[in-house]
Scaffold this motif. Structure first.
Motif, PDB file in Angstrom:
ATOM      1  N   VAL A   1      -6.338  16.378  17.133  1.00  0.00           N
ATOM      2  CA  VAL A   1      -5.568  17.243  18.343  1.00  0.00           C
ATOM      3  C   VAL A   1      -4.616  16.280  19.051  1.00  0.00           C
ATOM      4  O   VAL A   1      -5.318  15.201  19.386  1.00  0.00           O
ATOM      5  N   VAL A   2      -3.558  16.483  19.160  1.00  0.00           N
ATOM      6  CA  VAL A   2      -2.638  15.647  19.972  1.00  0.00           C
ATOM      7  C   VAL A   2      -1.849  16.459  20.848  1.00  0.00           C
ATOM      8  O   VAL A   2      -1.507  17.260  20.622  1.00  0.00           O
ATOM      9  N   GLU A   3      -1.984  15.953  22.199  1.00  0.00           N
ATOM     10  CA  GLU A   3      -1.536  16.680  23.468  1.00  0.00           C
ATOM     11  C   GLU A   3      -0.436  15.648  24.003  1.00  0.00           C
ATOM     12  O   GLU A   3      -0.747  14.661  24.064  1.00  0.00           O
ATOM     13  N   SER A   4       0.706  16.453  24.412  1.00  0.00           N
ATOM     14  CA  SER A   4       1.715  15.681  25.086  1.00  0.00           C
ATOM     15  C   SER A   4       2.097  16.675  26.035  1.00  0.00           C
ATOM     16  O   SER A   4       1.550  17.668  26.543  1.00  0.00           O
ATOM     17  N   VAL A   5       3.034  16.140  26.852  1.00  0.00           N
ATOM     18  CA  VAL A   5       3.656  16.830  28.147  1.00  0.00           C
ATOM     19  C   VAL A   5       4.090  18.105  27.802  1.00  0.00           C
ATOM     20  O   VAL A   5       4.140  18.829  28.596  1.00  0.00           O
ATOM     21  N   LYS A   6       4.532  18.256  26.307  1.00  0.00           N
ATOM     22  CA  LYS A   6       5.257  19.565  26.062  1.00  0.00           C
ATOM     23  C   LYS A   6       4.355  20.631  25.538  1.00  0.00           C
ATOM     24  O   LYS A   6       4.428  21.586  25.788  1.00  0.00           O
ATOM     25  N   ALA A   7       3.351  20.187  24.531  1.00  0.00           N
ATOM     26  CA  ALA A   7       2.505  21.004  23.967  1.00  0.00           C
ATOM     27  C   ALA A   7       1.207  20.182  23.231  1.00  0.00           C
ATOM     28  O   ALA A   7       1.501  19.096  23.285  1.00  0.00           O
ATOM     29  N   ALA A   8       0.395  21.084  22.656  1.00  0.00           N
ATOM     30  CA  ALA A   8      -1.026  20.489  21.981  1.00  0.00           C
ATOM     31  C   ALA A   8      -0.531  20.778  20.639  1.00  0.00           C
ATOM     32  O   ALA A   8      -0.209  22.171  20.293  1.00  0.00           O
ATOM     33  N   SER A   9      -0.813  20.036  19.775  1.00  0.00           N
ATOM     34  CA  SER A   9      -0.572  20.129  18.156  1.00  0.00           C
ATOM     35  C   SER A   9      -1.740  19.642  17.244  1.00  0.00           C
ATOM     36  O   SER A   9      -2.480  18.720  17.735  1.00  0.00           O
ATOM     37  N   ASP A  10      -2.132  20.382  16.436  1.00  0.00           N
ATOM     38  CA  ASP A  10      -3.151  20.228  15.419  1.00  0.00           C
ATOM     39  C   ASP A  10      -2.480  19.034  14.372  1.00  0.00           C
ATOM     40  O   ASP A  10      -1.555  18.941  14.279  1.00  0.00           O
ATOM     41  N   VAL A  11      -3.356  18.048  14.037  1.00  0.00           N
ATOM     42  CA  VAL A  11      -3.228  17.329  13.119  1.00  0.00           C
ATOM     43  C   VAL A  11      -3.876  17.636  12.006  1.00  0.00           C
ATOM     44  O   VAL A  11      -5.033  17.658  12.056  1.00  0.00           O
TER      45      VAL A  11
ATOM     46  N   MET B   1       0.826  -1.237  -0.124  1.00  0.00           N
ATOM     47  CA  MET B   1       0.112   0.156  -0.024  1.00  0.00           C
ATOM     48  C   MET B   1       0.854   1.086   0.015  1.00  0.00           C
ATOM     49  O   MET B   1       1.692   1.286   0.828  1.00  0.00           O
ATOM     50  N   PRO B   2       0.591   2.211  -1.093  1.00  0.00           N
ATOM     51  CA  PRO B   2       1.540   3.382  -0.965  1.00  0.00           C
ATOM     52  C   PRO B   2       1.155   4.166   0.337  1.00  0.00           C
ATOM     53  O   PRO B   2       0.229   4.453   0.823  1.00  0.00           O
ATOM     54  N   ARG B   3       2.256   4.841   0.576  1.00  0.00           N
ATOM     55  CA  ARG B   3       2.417   5.901   1.926  1.00  0.00           C
ATOM     56  C   ARG B   3       2.843   7.062   1.533  1.00  0.00           C
ATOM     57  O   ARG B   3       3.947   7.110   0.991  1.00  0.00           O
ATOM     58  N   TYR B   4       2.276   8.173   1.848  1.00  0.00           N
ATOM     59  CA  TYR B   4       2.663   9.433   1.497  1.00  0.00           C
ATOM     60  C   TYR B   4       2.686  10.320   2.834  1.00  0.00           C
ATOM     61  O   TYR B   4       2.143   9.906   3.941  1.00  0.00           O
ATOM     62  N   PHE B   5       3.651  11.527   2.754  1.00  0.00           N
ATOM     63  CA  PHE B   5       4.001  12.136   3.912  1.00  0.00           C
ATOM     64  C   PHE B   5       4.036  13.564   3.584  1.00  0.00           C
ATOM     65  O   PHE B   5       3.996  14.105   2.552  1.00  0.00           O
ATOM     66  N   THR B   6       3.415  14.447   4.533  1.00  0.00           N
ATOM     67  CA  THR B   6       3.355  15.847   4.314  1.00  0.00           C
ATOM     68  C   THR B   6       4.487  16.853   5.257  1.00  0.00           C
ATOM     69  O   THR B   6       5.159  15.875   5.990  1.00  0.00           O
ATOM     70  N   GLU B   7       4.816  17.838   4.847  1.00  0.00           N
ATOM     71  CA  GLU B   7       5.654  18.551   5.682  1.00  0.00           C
ATOM     72  C   GLU B   7       5.524  18.922   7.009  1.00  0.00           C
ATOM     73  O   GLU B   7       6.143  19.289   7.814  1.00  0.00           O
ATOM     74  N   ASP B   8       4.170  18.570   7.137  1.00  0.00           N
ATOM     75  CA  ASP B   8       3.748  18.848   8.682  1.00  0.00           C
ATOM     76  C   ASP B   8       3.865  17.651   9.408  1.00  0.00           C
ATOM     77  O   ASP B   8       3.216  17.429  10.609  1.00  0.00           O
ATOM     78  N   HIS B   9       4.454  16.449   8.745  1.00  0.00           N
ATOM     79  CA  HIS B   9       4.727  15.102   9.542  1.00  0.00           C
ATOM     80  C   HIS B   9       3.377  14.482   9.715  1.00  0.00           C
ATOM     81  O   HIS B   9       3.403  13.703  10.651  1.00  0.00           O
ATOM     82  N   GLU B  10       2.574  14.391   8.843  1.00  0.00           N
ATOM     83  CA  GLU B  10       1.588  13.357   8.866  1.00  0.00           C
ATOM     84  C   GLU B  10       1.810  12.405   7.861  1.00  0.00           C
ATOM     85  O   GLU B  10       2.537  12.467   6.778  1.00  0.00           O
ATOM     86  N   TRP B  11       1.269  10.956   8.041  1.00  0.00           N
ATOM     87  CA  TRP B  11       1.485  10.113   7.103  1.00  0.00           C
ATOM     88  C   TRP B  11       0.131   9.766   6.512  1.00  0.00           C
ATOM     89  O   TRP B  11      -0.744   9.868   7.470  1.00  0.00           O
ATOM     90  N   VAL B  12      -0.114   9.205   5.342  1.00  0.00           N
ATOM     91  CA  VAL B  12      -1.350   8.813   4.849  1.00  0.00           C
ATOM     92  C   VAL B  12      -0.942   7.454   3.891  1.00  0.00           C
ATOM     93  O   VAL B  12      -0.209   7.594   3.084  1.00  0.00           O
TER      94      VAL B  12
END
Length: 123
Positions: free
Chosen positions: A54-64, A1-12
């Motif tokens: 949205v993903v939250e870590s001990v460091k920050a919250a980030s949008d996906v 299955m092909p996998r692609y990536f974004t500059e924002d570090h998401e994969w699809v």
């Protein structure tokens, strides 16, 4: 299955007309320990490049952001019980959501694994 990536570090990853979306190992490493994930609702229409989760870590919250346009058909409920799956298995068990592929042409602007590797190496 092909996998692609974004500059924002998401994969699809594409399987027929279904796309599975998550964040890369690089992204989870930058975020640190993931403590909470907010996933999109099934049936939600999401446009390419728009906030999807949205993903939250001990460091920050980030949008996906969604790498492509489509309709959410499944959210990874396992992340609600164990958000640390994003750290331990970001590109397998820690996926965020699945959506329909509305326009395969949107994949053309994304990076393949080799291009993404070079992109990350230059950060």
């Amino acid at each position: 299955m092909p996998r692609y990536f974004t500059e924002d570090h998401e994969w699809v990853e594409i399987d027929g007309d279904t796309a599975t979306v998550g964040i890369t190992d690089y992204a989870q490493g930058q975020l640190g320990d993931i403590v909470f994930v907010e996933l999109p609702e099934e049936g939600a229409e999401i446009e390419k490049g728009k906030d999807a989760a949205v993903v939250e870590s001990v460091k920050a919250a980030s949008d996906v952001y969604s790498p492509i346009t489509g309709t959410v058909i499944e959210a990874n409920g396992a992340l609600e019980d164990d958000p640390s799956l994003v750290n331990s298995s970001p590109e397998e068990d820690g996926w965020f959501f699945k959506l329909t592929v509305a326009d395969e042409g949107e994949l053309d602007g994304l990076m393949d694994e080799e291009a993404y590797g070079k992109f990350v190496a230059n950060l």
